[in-house]
Write an enzyme that holds these catalytic residues in place. Structure first.
Site, short mmCIF file in Angstrom:
data_model
loop_
_atom_site.label_atom_id
_atom_site.label_comp_id
_atom_site.label_asym_id
_atom_site.label_seq_id
_atom_site.Cartn_x
_atom_site.Cartn_y
_atom_site.Cartn_z
N HIS A 194 0.67 -1.27 0.18
CA HIS A 194 -0.03 0.02 0.13
C HIS A 194 0.77 1.29 -0.10
O HIS A 194 1.57 1.30 0.88
CB HIS A 194 -0.82 -0.01 1.16
CG HIS A 194 -2.03 -1.14 1.05
ND1 HIS A 194 -3.24 -0.75 0.58
CD2 HIS A 194 -1.99 -2.43 1.58
CE1 HIS A 194 -4.04 -1.77 0.67
NE2 HIS A 194 -3.28 -2.69 1.30
N ASP B 212 -0.09 4.48 0.74
CA ASP B 212 0.07 5.22 1.83
C ASP B 212 0.45 4.47 3.30
O ASP B 212 0.77 5.24 4.37
CB ASP B 212 -1.42 5.77 2.14
CG ASP B 212 -2.41 4.39 2.16
OD1 ASP B 212 -2.11 3.40 1.72
OD2 ASP B 212 -3.45 4.94 2.42
N GLU C 74 -9.70 -11.96 5.88
CA GLU C 74 -8.65 -11.20 6.63
C GLU C 74 -9.52 -10.87 7.81
O GLU C 74 -9.03 -11.49 8.98
CB GLU C 74 -8.00 -10.08 5.89
CG GLU C 74 -7.07 -9.28 7.06
CD GLU C 74 -6.56 -7.93 6.52
OE1 GLU C 74 -5.71 -7.45 7.06
OE2 GLU C 74 -7.26 -7.64 5.62
N ASP D 78 2.54 -5.49 2.84
CA ASP D 78 1.25 -4.85 2.76
C ASP D 78 1.49 -3.51 3.19
O ASP D 78 1.41 -2.60 2.34
CB ASP D 78 0.68 -5.70 4.19
CG ASP D 78 -0.87 -5.04 4.26
OD1 ASP D 78 -1.26 -4.73 3.35
OD2 ASP D 78 -1.76 -5.43 5.06
#
Length: 888
Positions: free
Chosen positions: A62, A64, A253, A333
């Protein structure tokens, strides 16, 4: 838990949580192999430095969640954003405490997400997004990452006036700069958000496909799963589907296995983000394995977010998944929030779960294999990175041959000759010198090679000899002589003029071109195959002919149960034990199949106990000895558009009942391995509604589906894949008219059945008109599919219509398409890998068939099979391309 250890140059600390004090780290692995007294083995762990040097791919990153903290402070200062608004923190160390997650302080996803408010606050300007992406790529290169997919949701970056288009352009610019300056491939994934409205997801899906040609490779759906189902965002996934954009979805998840089911079966996801809940449903787990759906595994992040079933690192199911055959791809991640690099993640997996060297290499290759990039580049990238990994490990003293030979079938398909990395070779200067002039491929050569046939229509493949012999049996059973034959057949099935065997042959030949004889032939089929004894003889007739004539080692019999239940209500009484229902037909076929497999197994056991001094004979028997016990015949039930939707559903129910995979200590298996839908006129998108109940049932039960499509309109293939849930396409003669569809099939290795009889019969034309459209048929059409890497497999389908044996027809294909031995071999292997057997059986059959084929071809003078050419002297590494600081 150990205290975090300070490590150099942004060595992120997730792995330190996983070490016990009795197992210290070792970072000294740059030594050359010459200093080792003996070679390191597959069980000698990789040091952190070696893991870092090995080429890797990160598919779940990701934007951000990966921005540098130093950059957050810098951007905040430049944009006059006061970070004191976020709990008064403003220094780097204070910011780290607020953004980076500590194990002891993170109790939920909400705790984990608190830092994103800060990172998103400074990413509201185009230049900030460009800089953040570029620096992410710098960090990745320093960690040995060669391929990176960065995902972000542009809708989170428009709070200060930036448009969605501006956000996209900024990220694309960062990608272009990074690929220009750094030794890395970068692609973009656009994220929709579950908790936002379906209209907002639709907008994001639209902008994703608009940027498909500028680096965007997929659409994702992130956010809370529990109360926000992926199916609620159907309009967005319709856009993704129609424009053939790849799809990966966060699922399993924060919620159960049903979330993964929605993502895979209804939204068309080719990869799953996280997926820790997959182990809750064993049938879905097996489907993910068989369909090669990759899992993006982010264990450190899952510990922090308290993902489904995960409280600490050792709870993660990656080892269970990996050992069962799931394509597991370690990913970071959120590198900044979780304070973890990809090398950290790999080292943690090695230490906590005992992955050996081959396992580690395979997970690294899985990253490239599951990447959303076109097949040609992907193949080259996979092979080059494997080549480089072998070189690095060989220089570090590892015995490459012993490591790779532990899973030779997997690595051989890359074409890398790993025996090059031995002491007698000079590393890094190898150029493969193969022989390129191979002998002519004759029918005799083709006949000896192991083959498959994945579409054999039982009713259309029985021989005329069988039909005639069954008619003679019926005459004898009814105490009639041959002079009474015509009247007997007229009375029984209403067909006149059948006096001799040539008359029967003529009726069958007309069936291929004259639909008025269709019911006549179906009545004849029922008359000769309407009892268990007749069915037993019919199946054996088809199987023995294929094995003896064409060396077919695996076959999928396509059976339309309705044909054998007197659905035409004819007068015939073929016996008291004639089939009354479709399920009776299926139960009989399962019994026959199992009986034949037991006979084959016993024959193999007998052969293995017999002594033979002929080594070549032993070599020839290797494949038979190892493959027949698996399954040399699979049963597929099929319907057609001649059947009513209710009739199709009846057959689908039986396929679902007997097609459920049995999973236990033994290899996964099922009595029925798939369902087919073969129509005279392929089904368009609007027409699927009538059959959707059947296809939804098959999806819920994880049944493999094959659909006839792509012969009149290539776009119909898209509907077959997503609405029908097809895992294999039959037909495909119009695929050339839609290059995107062709590339999609190639990229995702979706098999396409090509009808030997229809594609290579007499009277073929280069440009045939179908519904006003020109289409390639014959050799030109097939060559086009092969050149575009479509996974073609040749099938006999309605075997009686073919003019010649499978081997003879394949030899024509070789001549007309100018196929090399290597291309022919790949087409033959496509049949094994594209079958509806479980993944472990497919891999074993394909590996054995490949080795036997190569052994036979090399004994006949063929060379350079499955070998790629390397020019390592021209390769470029990160040492030659040191990362450039942003803006320099």
């Amino acid at each position: 838990m150990m205290k975090r250890v300070t490590t150099p140059a942004r060595r992120l600390g997730a792995v330190n949580r996983c070490y016990s004090s009795s197992k210290p780290r070792s970072d000294s692995s740059s030594s050359q192999g010459s200093i080792y007294d003996k070679k390191k083995s597959n069980n000698d762990p990789l040091s952190y430095d070696l893991i870092k040097r090995l080429p890797k791919a990160d598919l779940h990153y990701h934007l951000d969640g990966g921005i540098r903290l130093e950059t957050v402070l810098s951007l905040a200062k430049e944009q006059n954003i006061s970070l004191k608004n976020f709990s008064g923190e403003s220094t780097l160390e204070q910011l780290r405490k607020l953004v980076v997650v500590a194990d002891s302080e993170c109790h939920s996803l909400e705790d984990y997400l608190r830092g994103f408010d800060i990172t998103c606050a400074v990413l509201q300007k185009p230049y900030a997004l460009t800089r953040a992406l570029y620096e992410i790529c710098e960090d990745a290169v320093l960690d040995g990452v060669r391929y990176l997919e960065v995902r972000f949701s542009p809708i989170l970056h428009i709070h200060q006036g930036m448009s969605l288009t501006q956000a996209m352009e900024a990220v694309v610019e960062g990608m272009a700069m990074a690929e220009h300056n750094l030794p890395i491939f970068i692609r973009i994934i656009v994220c929709g958000m579950r908790h936002m409205t379906p209209e907002q997801s639709l907008t994001l899906a639209e902008i994703a496909w608009r940027y498909k040609g500028k680096g965007v490779v997929a659409f994702d759906l992130a956010g809370p799963e529990h109360t926000f189902r992926a199916k609620d965002h159907k309009p967005a996934f319709d856009i993704v589907r129609k424009n053939l954009l790849n799809c990966t979805i966060h699922a399993g998840e924060g919620s159960g296995w049903q979330s993964i089911q929605d993502a895979v079966r209804y939204c068309g996801a080719q990869r799953i983000g996280h997926g820790t809940a997959l182990l809750e449903n064993r049938e879905l787990w097996q489907y993910v394995i068989d369909q090669k759906i990759a899992l993006e595994c982010c264990a450190t992040s899952n510990v922090h977010t308290k993902a489904r079933g995960i409280q600490e690192f050792k709870d993660h199911p990656i080892k269970k998944y990996f050992d069962s055959g799931v394509i597991c791809v370690p990913c970071t991640d959120n590198r900044t929030m979780s304070d973890v690099s990809l090398s950290d993640e790999y080292e943690s997996y090695q230490l906590n779960f005992g992955f050996n060297v081959e396992n580690m290499l395979r997970m690294m290759d899985y990253g490239f294999r599951a990447a959303f990039m076109d097949r040609v580049k992907k193949q080259r990238l996979r092979a080059d990175c494997f080549f480089e990994s072998c070189k690095i490990l060989a220089e570090a003293g590892y015995d490459i041959s012993s490591i790779i030979s532990s899973n030779r079938d997997y690595w051989d398909v890359l074409g890398v000759d790993y025996t090059l990395f031995t002491d007698k070779h000079s590393l890094g200067t190898i150029i493969h010198e193969g022989k390129f002039n191979n002998p002519k491929i004759t029918t005799k050569v083709i006949q000896q090679l192991p083959k498959t046939d994945l579409n054999v229509r039982l009713d259309s493949s029985i021989s005329t000899e069988f039909l005639w012999s069954e008619i003679q049996r019926l005459l004898k059973h009814n105490n009639l002589n041959t002079t009474q034959l015509e009247q007997f057949l007229m009375d029984q099935i209403g067909v006149s003029g059948l006096k001799t065997k040539p008359d029967v042959q003529n009726l069958v030949d007309k069936y291929a071109t004259n639909t008025t004889t269709k019911n006549d032939v179906e009545r004849l089929v029922y008359l000769t195959m309407g009892t268990p004894e007749q069915m037993n003889r019919a199946v054996r007739d088809v199987l023995s002919h294929a094995k003896q004539t064409d060396n077919v080692y695996y076959m999928e019999l396509m059976v339309r149960p309705k044909l054998y239940t007197n659905h035409l209500n004819i007068k015939s009484n073929v016996g008291a034990d004639s089939f009354k229902t479709e399920e009776e037909v299926v139960q009989c076929l399962i019994h026959i199949r199992n009986q034949i497999l037991n006979e084959n197994h016993n024959a193999v056991e007998s052969d293995s106990n017999s002594e033979s001094g002929d080594k070549e004979a032993e070599g020839n028997n290797e494949y038979v000895k190892n493959s027949l016990p698996f399954s040399h015949v699979g049963l597929v039930l099929y319907s057609s558009d001649d059947d009513t939707p209710e009739s199709v559903f009846t057959t689908a129910e039986i396929a679902a009942k007997y097609g459920t995979v049995r999973v236990g200590d033994k290899e996964p298996s099922s009595d029925i391995c798939g369902f087919g839908f073969f129509s005279q006129k392929e089904v368009s998108e609007s027409e699927y509604q009538a059959y959707q109940k059947s296809f939804d049932l098959l999806k819920r039960k994880q049944v493999n589906v094959c659909i006839y499509s792509g012969t009149t309109h290539a776009q119909n293939v898209v509907s077959a894949l997503f609405l029908g849930g097809a895992a294999r396409i039959s037909g495909g003669r119009r695929l050339h008219s839609h290059p995107d569809v062709m590339q999609y099939l190639a990229d995702h290795e979706i098999p396409v059945e090509v009808d030997l009889g229809a594609e290579f019969g007499e009277g073929q034309k280069l440009n045939e008109t179908l519904n006003g459209h020109s289409t390639f048929v014959g050799s030109q059409g097939l060559r086009l599919l092969i050149d575009n890497d479509v996974k073609v497999t040749m099938c006999s389908m309605k075997g009686r219509e073919n003019r010649g044996s499978r081997s003879e027809m394949l030899q024509r294909v070789v001549e007309e398409c100018n196929l090399s031995a290597d291309e022919l071999l790949k087409i033959l292997m496509n049949g094994f890998s594209g079958s509806f057997q479980s993944d472990c059986v497919r891999r074993r059959m394909e590996g054995l068939a490949r080795r036997e084929s190569i052994r036979y071809l090399e004994s006949r003078g063929f060379h350079n099979l499955y070998k790629l050419q390397w020019f390592p002297a021209h390769s470029k590494s990160e040492e030659q391309f040191p990362p450039k600081r942003f803006g320099v």
